[in-house]
Structure formats: C-alpha cells, structure tokens
Scaffold this motif. Sequence first.
Motif, short mmCIF file in Angstrom:
data_model
loop_
_atom_site.label_atom_id
_atom_site.label_comp_id
_atom_site.label_asym_id
_atom_site.label_seq_id
_atom_site.Cartn_x
_atom_site.Cartn_y
_atom_site.Cartn_z
N SER A 99 0.97 -13.06 -10.14
CA SER A 99 2.02 -12.99 -9.00
C SER A 99 3.12 -14.26 -9.22
N ILE A 100 2.47 -15.42 -9.26
CA ILE A 100 3.16 -16.48 -9.42
C ILE A 100 4.25 -16.57 -10.81
N THR A 101 3.82 -15.99 -11.80
CA THR A 101 4.83 -15.67 -13.07
C THR A 101 5.81 -14.65 -12.68
N GLU A 102 5.35 -13.66 -11.77
CA GLU A 102 6.60 -12.78 -11.52
C GLU A 102 7.47 -13.32 -10.65
N ALA A 103 7.10 -14.29 -9.63
CA ALA A 103 7.88 -14.75 -8.60
C ALA A 103 8.75 -15.76 -9.49
N LEU A 104 8.21 -16.62 -10.47
CA LEU A 104 8.96 -17.41 -11.10
C LEU A 104 9.86 -16.89 -11.80
N HIS A 105 9.73 -15.57 -12.47
CA HIS A 105 10.70 -14.74 -13.11
C HIS A 105 11.79 -14.48 -12.31
N ASN A 106 11.50 -14.02 -11.03
CA ASN A 106 12.44 -13.32 -10.23
C ASN A 106 13.41 -14.38 -9.92
N ILE A 107 12.98 -15.70 -9.62
CA ILE A 107 14.03 -16.64 -9.31
C ILE A 107 14.61 -17.40 -10.28
N THR A 108 14.48 -16.98 -11.64
CA THR A 108 14.92 -17.72 -12.63
C THR A 108 15.27 -17.01 -13.92
N GLU A 109 15.45 -15.48 -13.51
CA GLU A 109 15.62 -14.69 -14.60
C GLU A 109 16.88 -14.97 -15.52
N THR A 110 17.87 -15.69 -14.96
CA THR A 110 19.12 -15.83 -15.66
C THR A 110 19.24 -17.15 -16.63
N ASN A 111 18.19 -17.71 -16.48
CA ASN A 111 17.85 -19.05 -16.85
C ASN A 111 17.11 -18.78 -18.28
N GLU A 112 17.77 -19.16 -19.51
CA GLU A 112 17.12 -19.08 -20.74
C GLU A 112 15.94 -20.14 -20.85
N ASN A 113 15.73 -21.13 -20.60
CA ASN A 113 14.94 -22.08 -20.50
C ASN A 113 13.55 -21.49 -19.62
N TRP A 114 13.81 -21.22 -18.46
CA TRP A 114 12.80 -20.81 -17.73
C TRP A 114 12.36 -19.43 -18.20
N LEU A 115 13.04 -18.68 -18.86
CA LEU A 115 12.43 -17.39 -19.47
C LEU A 115 11.41 -17.74 -20.40
N GLN A 116 11.65 -18.72 -21.19
CA GLN A 116 10.74 -18.98 -22.22
C GLN A 116 9.51 -19.45 -21.64
N THR A 117 9.68 -20.29 -20.33
CA THR A 117 8.47 -20.54 -19.71
C THR A 117 7.59 -19.53 -19.17
N VAL A 118 8.49 -18.59 -18.71
CA VAL A 118 7.70 -17.15 -18.02
C VAL A 118 6.88 -16.50 -19.13
N GLU A 119 7.50 -16.39 -20.51
CA GLU A 119 6.78 -15.95 -21.52
C GLU A 119 5.62 -16.58 -22.09
N TRP A 120 5.79 -17.78 -21.96
CA TRP A 120 4.56 -18.63 -22.26
C TRP A 120 3.32 -18.37 -21.20
N MET A 121 3.88 -18.20 -19.89
CA MET A 121 2.93 -18.06 -18.88
C MET A 121 2.21 -16.61 -19.27
N ILE A 122 2.91 -15.81 -19.50
CA ILE A 122 2.36 -14.37 -19.74
C ILE A 122 1.36 -14.29 -21.05
N SER A 123 1.82 -15.22 -21.89
CA SER A 123 0.88 -15.26 -23.12
C SER A 123 -0.59 -15.91 -22.92
N VAL A 124 -0.30 -16.86 -21.97
CA VAL A 124 -1.57 -17.55 -21.51
C VAL A 124 -2.49 -16.47 -20.73
#
Length: 140
Positions: free
Chosen positions: A80-105
């Motif tokens: 849920s946190i990962t999805e929320a983070l993605h939803n508020i930062t999806e246009t920011n490439e740096n945060w997108l990489q962080t979301v991808e890392w969170m998914i890998s975890v």
Amino acid sequence: MLNAISSLSTLVAALIAAITLIMGSCQFQQTQKLAQETLHYENESKAVDLYIKFNEINAKISEASEHGDNLNWRKNNLLSITEALHNITETNENWLQTVEWMISVQREFLESNSFECETYTDSFIKILEKNTNLICDKQS
C-alpha cells in the motif's frame, strides 16, 4: 474646455484600470506558480514520509519473522505504501526508480500471493508487471 477635461479624465481612468488589470494578472500568475511549488514540496515531503514508513515496516517484518508473527498484514502495508508513493511521484524519474526498488524488495511476497488488481492504477500495474512475474488482468 470642459469637454477636453472630461475626455482626459476618462482616458486617465481607463489607463489606471488597464494598469490595475495587468498588475492583478501578474500577481495571479505569481500566486499560481507559488501554489504549484508548494504542492510539489508537499508531495515530496509525503513521499519521503512514505519511504521512511516503508523502511520501518520492512525492519519490523524481519523482527516479526523471528517471533513467528503473521506477516501478511505488514507486507500488505508495504504494498500500500509503495502504491501510494508511486501515485504521488509517478512523474518523477528518481522516485520511480525508488518505487521499482521497493517492488523488488517485495517481489517474493508479490509472486507468492494472488492479487486482484482492480484497485490499482494502470500505471502501477505496469510497474508491478515489469518488476515481477505478476500478470494482472484488470477487470473493468
């Protein structure tokens, strides 16, 4: 003479009104720009808070697994946190990489459970599918 003074005062009033309108428009544009910057910083702050919360819960999962606690709820919180983070930062490439890392975890958890993807945004589903072996058939 009175007619000339009347025309001159009308012209001056029109110029003052035009200048006031132009100044008001400039102030409005500045206010809009500041509001957008404020929103950007608020979203950035929320994203950092979510990232910190993600790491706190992830650390608690390690502790809980040692005690044999049911981890499903905590792992769902991570998602849920990962999805929320993605939803508020999806246009920011740096945060997108962080979301991808969170998914890998969370990859093992994500791939070992079945998910109903109807509640996720299409862009989040694409990231899930890109970073895991999940295939989400979103029912309309």
